[in-house]
Design a protein around this motif. Structure first.
Motif, PDB file in Angstrom:
ATOM      1  N   TYR A   1       0.933  -1.420   0.027  1.00  0.00           N
ATOM      2  CA  TYR A   1      -0.020  -0.058   0.088  1.00  0.00           C
ATOM      3  C   TYR A   1       0.873   1.182  -0.264  1.00  0.00           C
ATOM      4  N   THR A   2       0.573   2.232  -0.844  1.00  0.00           N
ATOM      5  CA  THR A   2       1.187   3.500  -0.889  1.00  0.00           C
ATOM      6  C   THR A   2       0.439   4.691  -0.980  1.00  0.00           C
ATOM      7  N   SER A   3       0.980   5.801  -0.431  1.00  0.00           N
ATOM      8  CA  SER A   3      -0.006   7.065  -0.264  1.00  0.00           C
ATOM      9  C   SER A   3      -0.041   7.732  -1.433  1.00  0.00           C
TER      10      SER A   3
ATOM     11  N   GLY B   1       7.856  -4.214   5.284  1.00  0.00           N
ATOM     12  CA  GLY B   1       6.580  -3.425   5.229  1.00  0.00           C
ATOM     13  C   GLY B   1       6.760  -2.390   4.180  1.00  0.00           C
ATOM     14  N   TRP B   2       8.200  -2.103   3.693  1.00  0.00           N
ATOM     15  CA  TRP B   2       8.269  -1.024   2.616  1.00  0.00           C
ATOM     16  C   TRP B   2       8.541  -2.111   1.486  1.00  0.00           C
ATOM     17  N   VAL B   3       8.331  -1.547   0.542  1.00  0.00           N
ATOM     18  CA  VAL B   3       8.824  -2.437  -0.956  1.00  0.00           C
ATOM     19  C   VAL B   3      10.362  -2.608  -0.988  1.00  0.00           C
TER      20      VAL B   3
ATOM     21  N   SER C   1      22.190   3.219  -1.738  1.00  0.00           N
ATOM     22  CA  SER C   1      21.084   4.033  -1.003  1.00  0.00           C
ATOM     23  C   SER C   1      19.685   4.192  -1.753  1.00  0.00           C
ATOM     24  N   VAL C   2      18.595   4.302  -1.335  1.00  0.00           N
ATOM     25  CA  VAL C   2      17.352   4.685  -1.991  1.00  0.00           C
ATOM     26  C   VAL C   2      16.275   5.310  -0.985  1.00  0.00           C
ATOM     27  N   GLY C   3      15.425   6.037  -1.774  1.00  0.00           N
ATOM     28  CA  GLY C   3      14.095   6.184  -0.937  1.00  0.00           C
ATOM     29  C   GLY C   3      13.823   7.718  -0.778  1.00  0.00           C
TER      30      GLY C   3
ATOM     31  N   HIS D   1      26.083   4.790  -3.439  1.00  0.00           N
ATOM     32  CA  HIS D   1      25.606   4.745  -4.841  1.00  0.00           C
ATOM     33  C   HIS D   1      24.068   4.799  -4.697  1.00  0.00           C
ATOM     34  N   ASP D   2      23.648   6.292  -5.063  1.00  0.00           N
ATOM     35  CA  ASP D   2      22.204   6.414  -4.855  1.00  0.00           C
ATOM     36  C   ASP D   2      21.411   5.593  -6.247  1.00  0.00           C
ATOM     37  N   ASN D   3      19.915   5.209  -5.868  1.00  0.00           N
ATOM     38  CA  ASN D   3      19.414   4.562  -6.930  1.00  0.00           C
ATOM     39  C   ASN D   3      17.938   5.153  -6.638  1.00  0.00           C
ATOM     40  N   TRP D   4      17.188   5.210  -7.703  1.00  0.00           N
ATOM     41  CA  TRP D   4      15.795   5.694  -7.436  1.00  0.00           C
ATOM     42  C   TRP D   4      14.704   4.648  -8.012  1.00  0.00           C
ATOM     43  N   TRP D   5      13.832   4.481  -7.358  1.00  0.00           N
ATOM     44  CA  TRP D   5      12.792   3.717  -7.760  1.00  0.00           C
ATOM     45  C   TRP D   5      11.424   3.838  -6.826  1.00  0.00           C
ATOM     46  N   GLN D   6      10.531   3.265  -6.915  1.00  0.00           N
ATOM     47  CA  GLN D   6       9.084   3.398  -6.344  1.00  0.00           C
ATOM     48  C   GLN D   6       8.288   1.983  -5.912  1.00  0.00           C
ATOM     49  N   THR D   7       7.243   2.100  -5.244  1.00  0.00           N
ATOM     50  CA  THR D   7       6.675   0.999  -4.940  1.00  0.00           C
ATOM     51  C   THR D   7       5.998   0.526  -6.469  1.00  0.00           C
TER      52      THR D   7
ATOM     53  N   SER E   1      22.999  13.050  -8.048  1.00  0.00           N
ATOM     54  CA  SER E   1      22.078  12.616  -9.162  1.00  0.00           C
ATOM     55  C   SER E   1      21.894  11.186  -8.675  1.00  0.00           C
ATOM     56  N   MET E   2      20.714  10.886  -9.415  1.00  0.00           N
ATOM     57  CA  MET E   2      20.085   9.491  -8.868  1.00  0.00           C
ATOM     58  C   MET E   2      20.819   8.484 -10.108  1.00  0.00           C
ATOM     59  N   GLY E   3      21.648   8.816 -10.948  1.00  0.00           N
ATOM     60  CA  GLY E   3      22.160   8.146 -11.950  1.00  0.00           C
ATOM     61  C   GLY E   3      21.342   7.965 -13.193  1.00  0.00           C
TER      62      GLY E   3
ATOM     63  N   GLY F   1       4.972  10.951 -10.870  1.00  0.00           N
ATOM     64  CA  GLY F   1       4.556  11.568  -9.836  1.00  0.00           C
ATOM     65  C   GLY F   1       5.614  12.380  -9.377  1.00  0.00           C
ATOM     66  N   ASP F   2       7.038  12.063 -10.039  1.00  0.00           N
ATOM     67  CA  ASP F   2       8.249  13.093  -9.431  1.00  0.00           C
ATOM     68  C   ASP F   2       8.583  13.857 -10.368  1.00  0.00           C
ATOM     69  N   ARG F   3       9.275  14.950 -10.145  1.00  0.00           N
ATOM     70  CA  ARG F   3       9.874  16.135 -11.225  1.00  0.00           C
ATOM     71  C   ARG F   3      11.278  15.846 -10.932  1.00  0.00           C
TER      72      ARG F   3
ATOM     73  N   ALA G   1      11.717  10.630   5.941  1.00  0.00           N
ATOM     74  CA  ALA G   1      12.640   9.421   6.320  1.00  0.00           C
ATOM     75  C   ALA G   1      12.274   8.338   5.331  1.00  0.00           C
ATOM     76  N   GLY G   2      12.114   8.633   4.272  1.00  0.00           N
ATOM     77  CA  GLY G   2      11.974   7.707   3.132  1.00  0.00           C
ATOM     78  C   GLY G   2      10.538   6.919   3.052  1.00  0.00           C
ATOM     79  N   HIS G   3       9.576   7.323   4.021  1.00  0.00           N
ATOM     80  CA  HIS G   3       8.272   6.851   3.786  1.00  0.00           C
ATOM     81  C   HIS G   3       7.339   7.763   3.264  1.00  0.00           C
TER      82      HIS G   3
HETATM   83  P1  AMP Z   1       8.281   4.742  -2.363  1.00  0.00           P
HETATM   84  O1  AMP Z   1       7.126   4.128  -3.355  1.00  0.00           O
HETATM   85  O2  AMP Z   1       7.385   4.489  -0.841  1.00  0.00           O
HETATM   86  O3  AMP Z   1       9.234   3.867  -2.287  1.00  0.00           O
HETATM   87  O4  AMP Z   1       8.504   5.938  -2.370  1.00  0.00           O
HETATM   88  C1  AMP Z   1       8.899   6.397  -3.786  1.00  0.00           C
HETATM   89  C2  AMP Z   1       9.399   7.838  -4.038  1.00  0.00           C
HETATM   90  O5  AMP Z   1      10.519   8.216  -2.941  1.00  0.00           O
HETATM   91  C3  AMP Z   1       9.843   8.222  -5.341  1.00  0.00           C
HETATM   92  O6  AMP Z   1       8.560   8.422  -6.302  1.00  0.00           O
HETATM   93  C4  AMP Z   1      10.667   9.622  -4.991  1.00  0.00           C
HETATM   94  O7  AMP Z   1       9.547  10.626  -4.778  1.00  0.00           O
HETATM   95  C5  AMP Z   1      11.142   9.206  -3.582  1.00  0.00           C
HETATM   96  N1  AMP Z   1      12.619   8.791  -3.886  1.00  0.00           N
HETATM   97  C6  AMP Z   1      12.961   7.231  -4.059  1.00  0.00           C
HETATM   98  N2  AMP Z   1      14.303   7.018  -4.223  1.00  0.00           N
HETATM   99  C7  AMP Z   1      14.759   8.360  -4.491  1.00  0.00           C
HETATM  100  C8  AMP Z   1      16.048   9.166  -4.615  1.00  0.00           C
HETATM  101  N3  AMP Z   1      16.960   8.093  -5.003  1.00  0.00           N
HETATM  102  N4  AMP Z   1      16.052  10.312  -4.664  1.00  0.00           N
HETATM  103  C9  AMP Z   1      14.956  10.945  -4.481  1.00  0.00           C
HETATM  104  N5  AMP Z   1      13.868  10.786  -4.185  1.00  0.00           N
HETATM  105  C10 AMP Z   1      13.503   9.304  -4.209  1.00  0.00           C
END
Ligand code: AMP
Length: 582
Positions: free
Chosen positions: A223-225, A267-269, A341-343, A363-369, A388-390, A449-451, A473-475
């Motif tokens: 579940y995500t908000s 509890g978090w993806v 790192s992520v979140g 090493h930062d990375n980006w993704w979502q639920t 940078s997220m890479g 949903g991100d810019r 805090a990443g939530h």
């Molecule tokens: P969640 O689905 O709870 O994991 O949250 C996903 C959201 O967390 C993304 O849409 C971003 O807004 C944020 N997020 C995740 N990883 C990053 C990152 N490396 N840099 C910036 N924002 C992030």
């Protein structure tokens, strides 16, 4: 900025040769179908995550490798090999089947990071169930909303949390069985609908015929908000494991001898995709630590298990920075070879600090639920570009779209971060909200949903959320959810919730409330509202600060203008206020 690939001589100096050696070539050659072939599908093209992560290793020379090093809250340690997990998950899959689980039934877990929770989740997948892992910090309403929304039939929990479940069980007619894990054998009297995990396991067989699920069968709900309404159930299919496997191999760079530690809770993806599926689909040993954050305890875990690859989150890294390098120096952390790192956005200072404290950058990375697996990343083969997220994972196409999500924007322009639809771990629906799901896609792009912006070398830079969702805090916290909870307090007439900057958690939740007639603002009332919110919400979603206002700024149509609350709070220009109610 100049693109600076690591030169061949430098690669040869690395302690381990990265799995991804040539990013450009990987982008050209990458086919998800080829990755699928590395996994050992079941007969008839069936695919089951549980088989890919556990059973197939239990048939090979990996069978005796430790899959799970479990470190309990009080320093107790347990080890489970792939064949142990195969046997135990077979047993619990039999338990669930004997209790009448049908393919597609929702099975939730609600507990701390103990081995039985992991066993239950994998067993439920084996039996064809759809798993929903919950944080143990959830309050009764958070449990009720999630289980109620997708009509869960089974819940696995612990004596402590069963007291919370008890408060909502009447409101969950679809819930048939609550299975209580009592590993400490505390005095506990089973209630109606409840059964003992230990008793059920005692009588179950070690042999189980895994459910032959199709790659498109649903497997996981998280579940995500969002900005409005209650949290939505993001649904993933069994095919997601192809994404978990590939990204754990090429982004987390997992190698056979690694000891990996992902600090996230299931509890978090992140705690499922990379705390269960990613490492185990690669046959890697991983550590699970039951305890919460404490710098010295975390370093103890790394030292004790000789962790090599460590995946964490910016808030935790900032907390480690706060604890200081003095604590780092007390432990032998030289086993570490790769940090991710992520979140949330990872501040450049945190990357530089990692370099100083551990001799390694994060090493930062980006993704979502919704994306199910890592989409954009800094790779071991490339220099980290701090802030940078890479760059997109080789099988992923990312872009920046204009305000209407129609045209792709050139490098340097800020817009909506979007992904070409169709990677294996892309979510398949929002539970019971197909229309909302479809609204997230436009012209074949998934709108995240991100810019963000992209630079001329294809590196992506996070700018912020396109909506009011708060990242603490990443939530992710939906303001509506918090406002609804506050409005249930007898003194609250209206509530508006925003995120305000915080040096540790990036943002914390702040609420503005107006009171009903007959109530006066006071510190005592503020404390009472906070206490009330704690009962209703996940701990991180509870407002850290509450301000009383005589009335809240609203649009003419009656919507609370969070944007204006935020601008006023931060002393920023108020922007267009033409729709503001008189
Ligand atoms: P969640 O689905 O709870 O994991 O949250 C996903 C959201 O967390 C993304 O849409 C971003 O807004 C944020 N997020 C995740 N990883 C990053 C990152 N490396 N840099 C910036 N924002 C992030």
């Amino acid at each position: 900025m100049e693109y600076n690939p690591i030169k061949k001589e430098e690669v040869s100096k690395m302690s381990v040769m990265p799995n991804l050696l040539d990013y450009e070539k990987a982008r050209e050659d990458f086919r998800w179908e080829d990755i699928s072939k590395e996994l050992d599908e079941l007969d008839d093209g069936c695919l089951n995550i549980a088989y890919e992560i556990i059973d197939r290793h239990a048939k090979t020379s990996l069978k005796d490798r430790v899959a799970l090093y479990w470190e309990g809250d009080n320093g107790e340690g347990e080890e489970y090999s792939f064949s142990d997990l195969c046997r135990l998950t077979n047993r619990f899959a039999n338990v669930l089947k004997n209790l009448g689980l049908n393919k597609g039934d929702r099975v939730f877990t609600y507990g701390d990071r103990i081995p039985e929770i992991y066993i239950s989740l994998i067993a439920a997948l084996k039996a064809g169930g759809v798993i929903g892992p919950l944080f143990s910090a959830f309050g009764p309403d958070a449990v009720k909303d999630r289980l109620g929304d997708c009509e869960a039939r089974f819940l696995i929990t612990t004596p402590k949390l069963a007291r919370i479940v008890e408060k909502v069980v009447e409101d969950l007619p679809a819930l048939e069985k609550v299975i209580i894990i009592n590993r400490k054998n505390v005095a506990y009297e089973l209630k109606e609908k409840e059964a003992s995990y230990e008793d059920l396991m005692k009588n179950a067989s070690d042999l189980f015929d895994i459910e032959k699920t199709d790659k498109e069968d649903y497997a996981i709900i998280h579940y995500t908000s969002g900005t409005t309404g209650k949290p939505k159930g993001v649904v993933h299919a069994h095919e997601a494991v192809v994404g978990h496997y590939a990204t754990a191999k090429y982004v987390l760079d997992l190698h056979p001898d690694d000891i990996y530690w992902c600090t996230a809770d299931p509890g978090w993806v992140t705690g499922t995709s990379y705390g269960i599926f990613g490492p185990w689909s690669n046959g890697i040993s991983q550590v699970v630590y039951e305890g919460g954050f404490r710098a010295s305890n975390w370093y103890k875990v790394i030292e004790k298990y000789k962790v090599t690859v460590w995946y964490s989150a910016p808030t935790a890294i900032r907390m480690l920075m706060k604890a200081g390098e003095g604590v780092v120096a007390k432990y032998d952390l030289k086993s570490l070879r790769y940090l991710c790192s992520v979140g949330e956005p990872l501040n450049p200072e945190a990357i530089l600090w990692g370099n100083k404290a551990f001799g390694l950058p994060f090493h930062d990375n980006w993704w979502q639920t919704e994306t199910g697996c890592i989409q954009i990343a800094n790779y071991p083969i490339q220099d980290v570009r701090p802030g940078s997220m890479g760059r997109p994972f080789p099988g992923v196409t990312a872009t920046i779209l204009d305000e209407n999500c129609e045209k792709e924007l050139p490098p340097g322009k800020e817009g909506h971060l979007a992904l070409k639809a169709g990677w294996p771990s892309m979510f398949r629906t929002f539970w019971n909200r197909q229309e909302l799901y479809e609204s997230k896609f436009q012209n074949g792009w998934y709108i995240t949903g991100d810019r963000a912006t992209m630079d001329a070398d294809g590196y992506f830079w996070f700018v912020g959320r396109a909506d009011d969702v708060i990242n603490t805090a990443g939530h992710l916290v939906g303001p509506f959810e918090v406002e609804s909870a506050l409005m249930e307090h007898p003194a609250v007439a209206e509530a508006g919730v925003i995120g305000v900057p915080d040096s540790l958690a990036m943002e914390v939740v702040k609420a503005f409330v107006s009171l009903k007639d007959g109530y006066e603002p006071s510190d005592e009332l503020r404390r009472d509202i906070k206490k009330f919110a704690k009962k209703k919400l996940h701990a991180v979603a509870c407002p850290r600060k509450i301000d009383f206002l005589p009335g809240l700024p609203k649009t003419k149509s009656g919507k609370i203008m969070r944007r204006l609350l935020k601008a006023r709070e931060l002393g920023l220009p108020e922007g267009d206020t033409s729709t503001l109610e008189e």
